[in-house]
Design a protein around this motif. Structure first.
Motif, PDB file in Angstrom:
ATOM      1  N   GLU A 559       0.826  -1.211   0.000  1.00  0.00           N
ATOM      2  CA  GLU A 559       0.000   0.000   0.000  1.00  0.00           C
ATOM      3  C   GLU A 559       0.861   1.262   0.000  1.00  0.00           C
ATOM      4  N   ALA A 560       1.972   1.221   0.721  1.00  0.00           N
ATOM      5  CA  ALA A 560       2.868   2.378   0.705  1.00  0.00           C
ATOM      6  C   ALA A 560       3.486   2.572  -0.679  1.00  0.00           C
ATOM      7  N   ALA A 561       3.816   1.472  -1.348  1.00  0.00           N
ATOM      8  CA  ALA A 561       4.354   1.586  -2.714  1.00  0.00           C
ATOM      9  C   ALA A 561       3.318   2.185  -3.653  1.00  0.00           C
ATOM     10  N   ALA A 562       2.060   1.792  -3.509  1.00  0.00           N
ATOM     11  CA  ALA A 562       1.010   2.377  -4.339  1.00  0.00           C
ATOM     12  C   ALA A 562       0.854   3.864  -4.061  1.00  0.00           C
ATOM     13  N   LEU A 563       0.917   4.244  -2.802  1.00  0.00           N
ATOM     14  CA  LEU A 563       0.820   5.660  -2.449  1.00  0.00           C
ATOM     15  C   LEU A 563       1.951   6.462  -3.066  1.00  0.00           C
ATOM     16  N   LEU A 564       3.166   5.937  -2.984  1.00  0.00           N
ATOM     17  CA  LEU A 564       4.314   6.666  -3.525  1.00  0.00           C
ATOM     18  C   LEU A 564       4.240   6.760  -5.044  1.00  0.00           C
ATOM     19  N   LEU A 565       3.917   5.660  -5.697  1.00  0.00           N
ATOM     20  CA  LEU A 565       3.846   5.685  -7.161  1.00  0.00           C
ATOM     21  C   LEU A 565       2.722   6.588  -7.654  1.00  0.00           C
ATOM     22  N   SER A 566       1.661   6.693  -6.880  1.00  0.00           N
ATOM     23  CA  SER A 566       0.564   7.566  -7.308  1.00  0.00           C
ATOM     24  C   SER A 566       0.927   9.044  -7.190  1.00  0.00           C
ATOM     25  N   ALA A 567       1.941   9.359  -6.381  1.00  0.00           N
ATOM     26  CA  ALA A 567       2.344  10.748  -6.193  1.00  0.00           C
ATOM     27  C   ALA A 567       3.535  11.150  -7.053  1.00  0.00           C
ATOM     28  N   VAL A 568       4.233  10.164  -7.620  1.00  0.00           N
ATOM     29  CA  VAL A 568       5.460  10.434  -8.371  1.00  0.00           C
ATOM     30  C   VAL A 568       5.137  10.491  -9.856  1.00  0.00           C
ATOM     31  N   ARG A 596      -9.545  -6.247   0.858  1.00  0.00           N
ATOM     32  CA  ARG A 596      -9.227  -5.964   2.268  1.00  0.00           C
ATOM     33  C   ARG A 596     -10.048  -4.818   2.845  1.00  0.00           C
ATOM     34  N   GLY A 597     -10.785  -4.150   1.964  1.00  0.00           N
ATOM     35  CA  GLY A 597     -11.541  -3.002   2.441  1.00  0.00           C
ATOM     36  C   GLY A 597     -10.690  -1.782   2.713  1.00  0.00           C
ATOM     37  N   ARG A 598      -9.550  -1.665   2.029  1.00  0.00           N
ATOM     38  CA  ARG A 598      -8.632  -0.534   2.227  1.00  0.00           C
ATOM     39  C   ARG A 598      -8.955   0.542   1.199  1.00  0.00           C
ATOM     40  N   GLU A 599      -9.794   1.475   1.606  1.00  0.00           N
ATOM     41  CA  GLU A 599     -10.269   2.507   0.687  1.00  0.00           C
ATOM     42  C   GLU A 599      -9.131   3.384   0.177  1.00  0.00           C
ATOM     43  N   ALA A 600      -8.255   3.801   1.092  1.00  0.00           N
ATOM     44  CA  ALA A 600      -7.160   4.694   0.695  1.00  0.00           C
ATOM     45  C   ALA A 600      -6.212   4.007  -0.281  1.00  0.00           C
ATOM     46  N   ALA A 601      -5.892   2.732  -0.016  1.00  0.00           N
ATOM     47  CA  ALA A 601      -4.987   2.014  -0.917  1.00  0.00           C
ATOM     48  C   ALA A 601      -5.614   1.838  -2.292  1.00  0.00           C
ATOM     49  N   ALA A 602      -6.915   1.534  -2.340  1.00  0.00           N
ATOM     50  CA  ALA A 602      -7.587   1.405  -3.634  1.00  0.00           C
ATOM     51  C   ALA A 602      -7.574   2.729  -4.385  1.00  0.00           C
ATOM     52  N   SER A 603      -7.765   3.824  -3.662  1.00  0.00           N
ATOM     53  CA  SER A 603      -7.721   5.142  -4.308  1.00  0.00           C
ATOM     54  C   SER A 603      -6.340   5.443  -4.867  1.00  0.00           C
ATOM     55  N   ASP A 604      -5.285   5.074  -4.109  1.00  0.00           N
ATOM     56  CA  ASP A 604      -3.920   5.298  -4.596  1.00  0.00           C
ATOM     57  C   ASP A 604      -3.649   4.482  -5.861  1.00  0.00           C
TER      58      ASP A 604
END
Length: 944
Positions: A559-568, A596-604
């Motif tokens: 999930e952290a990798a998805a967050l970073l890639l979505s911002a870069v 998993r029900g991880r809304e933020a990760a799915a958004s990223d």
């Protein structure tokens, strides 16, 4: 008799034999002096002075013999001087030994001073001769002089003197050793090495004691200027000798030296105000300043001994110092800390822990005085100031000095960067400020590698915005002097992300912090801060490496990798292989986040896929096809409310009866092995279970609830729309709202992916609609299509989405045919009176006709038929669907029939070109006429 003694004295003074009248030989002259030495005490000084010449003559002959032997190239051992002088030197040793043995208190100081001074003179006089090794070759020099009978005799004489005085007062002998070492070092070092190895404990303790006395005697009981510690050589002559002697002994007796130094320090803390006690600490500090070896030997144990009571005693000890002396003392302490290598981190932590503000909780009874805290606080400030001067005043490398001057304190701290970062992140008042400043100086001193290490540790360990501000501040102070610091830091961070040494929690934290910095906004601006823009640019070159972290099993990391890639930002050019890898990983992570029900990760992941789809047309097709294939896979159906693999029900399969419990077949066969094994044959019989037990019990697999499934469905459709419409979001579902149009090319990609996923054996060329009888040849394929639609509720919304991007629905012709054929067969065979008895088939029939109407494969009058399906009988629905089949057979779903409308920006179909459609409405009008009582109000919807 006195007459004979007078005669011998005259002969000794004149050097002439009184009987024969000729000149005395060296041997006879020496024996005459020995006689006077035994019987005439006033002549002892003159005799000893003459005997110096005897030993000098012996050593001179010895050196000449060495030169002769070296020049001739002869073998054998070295000659031991003139044979005639061997007896004389032995006699001299015997006489002096008798004197020392008979009265050591009177003779030992005199004889030891004479012998040690003579060895110093001889060592210096012959140091430049060809066969004499250099002073740095201590072992060779010691071997040379101990091979000489004269110097060995002198060494034995001094050793006897020191042995005789060792139990009472050896200071006189040690003083002579120190005085001679001052005059004749380094040529005299071999004597010090030999005597020190013979009496290590005595020499160490007495050398320190004599050095301290000399330190006090010369008025240096305070401290010399720390900027010029070598001035102690002139002000205190024996200091250098003490340092040299202890340096020679340190190689084998470092433990004894350490013990004596600590003992001196502890004894100086007594309550008596003895000047020698007051001078002990400055003396030890001066020794450490002149000898890095002594400093490293004692620094660690000294820090351990500085407990709160000792610190209080030291404070009282130096409370009466004048301002200049106190400044010099603190300055020397700071200088020593800078020169400390091993144990530097312990010293730093001791100072920081002692100088912590009084609000920090300490152990009861161990708190130090406020004045001691203030002193440590001042030492830390001066230490940072001195380190700053040393770092920024260092000359750069040149031809004369290839390596700039080293700072041992920083050389030791290079290996403790992570510990410094941990202490910095504690954010305890001034404590973290000191360590943060020290990190900056250490980074400047060690260069870019240390700076990147510090930044990577801070980024991986920071947990709050306040902590995350620390690496930003550190980078701000270093960026001007290190232009490539940020790209190098990113490379190190990416390498650490892929290393096994970094824990998963820190791996995730590092990526989250990098993403936060990329998106960090300035306090007064809406745009990202400069470090965010530069960091994003540097990270974009590592998008492929970051993408490899998406499939990690740990959800925090993925999930952290998805967050970073979505911002870069994505790199300028992605190869097809890199693009495919990123797309696969991002889609898999998106579906996993929904599961998993991880809304933020799915958004990223959604943002990442949206940006990937905007790279190129090929990237758009790759994203949409991967999304559709993964979402329509049988394993993903449960996310959207469909059948979950392994659950108790599957379409077309009745629930299994609960069989009685029993062992698994695999376990049974493992237990008993082969039941029957035909010898010599490849055949074997295994246990296959018991007939009548029924199917295996279904596993208790549960999918998401209805609301969660609907939300997951909306998330996926919204992502497909954003990718296919240039980032425009999907409108919230509600009355009168439909999906916004999407790019026809994107809709075509979705259509192709649907066909390839559901019917991999069908090509896109099969668009024409065959006659009704042709459905008999594709029954198996049609049933597979129908089962897939029944298993996965996502497929009909995807068809509707495709229908909005006209003419993309044409490419789903095989799916539409298969669904229509199976629904027609169902309604034809149904014997129920109402269509509501088959809810899924009713909904599928309505959705199919509506979808074909949205895609303009059917004219509006026919596409509106689905509005009355729920009011009809199954056979009537069969007849209406047969009408749809006839129309599609005569008017095939071909993309060529659509025309682009530039005003609306989309394709449309002119049904007027297809001719009169009234013949397809006869069945519809007949059914309306038959059910006029219930359908009369809807007749207007079905007029051409």
């Amino acid at each position: 008799s006195s007459q004979e003694l007078l005669q011998e004295m005259k002969a000794f003074i004149s050097g002439i034999d009184p009987v024969r009248g000729h000149k005395l030989s060296v041997k006879d002259h020496a024996r005459c002096g020995i006689l006077l030495l035994r019987n005439l005490p006033p002549a002892r000084g003159a005799v000893l002075e003459y005997l110096r010449g005897v030993f000098d003559e012996y050593v001179s002959s010895y050196i000449l013999d060495l030169n002769h032997e070296g020049g001739m190239g002869g073998g054998g051992g070295p000659l031991l001087g003139r044979p005639g002088l061997d007896d004389v030197t032995q006699e001299i040793q015997s006489v002096l030994s008798e004197f020392v043995h008979s009265n050591p208190r009177a003779w030992a100081p005199l004889v030891s001073a004479w012998s040690i001074d003579l060895m110093g003179q001889l060592s210096s006089k012959y140091s430049g001769r060809h066969q004499v090794p250099h002073a740095s070759s201590l072992n060779e020099l010691l071997q040379l002089w101990m091979s000489c009978k004269a110097t060995r005799v002198l060494m034995d004489i001094y050793t006897q003197c020191l042995s005789s005085m060792i139990s009472s007062c050896p200071d006189a002998c040690v003083d002579a050793l120190l005085d001679t070492s001052v005059q004749h070092s380094p040529h005299f070092d071999w004597v010090v090495a030999h005597i020190g190895s013979s009496f290590p404990n005595t020499i160490i303790s007495r050398v320190l004691s004599c050095g301290l006395k000399d330190f006090c005697m010369h008025g240096a009981s305070s401290v010399v200027d720390p900027l010029f510690p070598t001035l102690a050589d002139k002000r205190v002559p024996k200091m250098a000798s003490v340092v040299g002697i202890l340096g020679h002994l340190a190689t084998r007796h470092s433990a004894s030296i350490k013990q004596e130094l600590l003992l001196m320090f502890q004894q100086s803390l007594g309550s008596a105000r003895d000047p020698q006690q007051l001078a002990t600490v400055p003396f030890l500090l001066q020794l450490a300043a002149m000898s890095p070896m002594l400093l490293s030997t004692v620094s660690g144990e000294l820090i351990d001994s500085l407990k709160p009571p000792v610190l209080d005693q030291l404070h009282q000890h130096f409370a009466g110092l004048g301002r200049d002396d106190a400044e010099n003392l603190v300055g020397l302490v700071v200088h020593l800390i800078c020169q400390t290598g091993p144990g530097a981190y312990r010293i730093l932590q001791f100072l920081v822990n002692t100088a912590m503000p009084a609000s920090v909780i300490t152990t009861p009874g161990l708190a130090v005085r406020e004045s001691v805290r203030d002193a440590c606080h001042r030492i830390i400030q001066l230490l940072l100031l001195n380190l700053q001067k040393l770092v920024y005043n260092r000359p750069s490398a040149s031809l004369c000095e290839p390596q700039p001057r080293a700072i041992p304190f920083f050389d030791e701290l290079k290996g403790r960067v992570r510990d410094l970062c941990l202490e910095t992140l504690r954010l305890e008042r001034k404590r973290h400020l000191w360590q943060h400043q020290l990190l900056g100086l250490l980074s400047v001193y060690c260069g870019e590698s240390c700076a990147t290490e510090a930044l990577s540790h801070l980024l991986a360990l920071a947990c709050t915005p306040e902590e995350l501000a620390l690496p930003v501040q550190l980078y701000g102070g270093l960026a001007a002097s290190m232009p490539g610091l940020l790209p190098a830091t990113v490379r190190r961070c990416v390498a650490r992300l892929h290393s096994s040494s970094l824990p998963e929690a820190q791996t995730a934290r590092l990526m989250v912090n990098l993403a936060t910095l990329v998106q960090w906004e300035g306090p007064e601006e809406e745009l990202p801060s400069p470090i965010g823009a530069r960091l994003a640019q540097a990270l974009s070159w590592h998008a492929r490496d970051l993408g490899q972290l998406l499939p990690r099993s740990d959800p925090r990391v993925s999930e952290a990798a998805a967050l970073l890639l979505s911002a870069v930002p994505l790199p300028p050019a992605l190869s097809p292989a890199q693009l495919a890898g990123l797309v696969r990983s991002a889609v898999g992570q998106f579906l996993l986040a929904l599961r998993r029900g991880r809304e933020a990760a799915a958004s990223d992941c959604g943002r990442l896929l949206t940006r990937l789809s905007a790279v190129s047309a090929a990237a758009l097709r790759a994203v949409l096809q991967q999304l559709v294939r993964s979402a329509t896979h049988s394993g993903s159906a449960g996310l959207f409310g469909g059948w979950v693999p392994g659950a108790a029900w599957a379409p077309g399969i009745p629930p299994a009866s609960s069989p009685s419990g029993g062992d698994a077949l695999l376990d049974v066969n493992r237990k008993f092995g082969t039941a029957v094994n035909f010898s010599g044959s490849i055949w074997a019989v295994f246990h296959a279970g018991v007939i009548g037990r029924g199917l295996k019990p279904a596993s208790a697999v549960t999918g998401p609830g209805p609301q969660e499934a609907a939300h997951n469905l909306y998330q996926l459709l919204s992502l497909v729309v954003r990718c296919g419409s240039g980032g425009r979001p999907l409108a919230e579902p509600g009355p009168g709202l439909s999906h916004p149009p999407i790019n026809p090319e994107a809709a075509k990609a979705v259509a192709v992916a649907l066909v390839e996923g559901l019917c991999p054996d069908v090509t896109n060329s099969e668009l024409a609609w065959p006659p009704e009888d042709h459905a008999r040849n594709t029954v198996e394929r049609d049933l597979q299509i129908r089962n897939r639609f029944e298993e996965n509720p996502l497929l009909f919304p995807l068809l509707q989405l495709v229908a909005l991007g006209r003419p993309a629905l044409c490419y789903c012709s095989v799916l539409l045919r298969g669904l229509l054929a199976t629904l027609m067969a169902h309604w034809d065979a149904s014997r129920h009176s109402l269509t509501a008895s088959s809810p899924w088939q009713l909904q599928a029939s309505c959705s199919l006709v509506s979808c074909m109407g949205q895609g303009q494969l059917l004219p509006p009058v026919l596409s509106n038929m689905h509005e009355i399906f729920h009011l009809l009988t199954p056979f009537e629905v069969h007849l209406l669907l047969l009408t749809v089949w006839e129309y599609m057979k005569d008017n095939g779903p071909l993309p060529q029939k659509f025309t682009f409308d530039p005003e609306q920006g989309q394709f449309y179909r002119d049904f007027a070109r297809d001719g009169d459609i009234s013949k397809y409405l006869n069945v519809l009008h007949s059914i309306l006429h038959k059910n006029i009582d219930r359908l009369g109000h809807l007749c207007g919807r079905f007029q051409v």
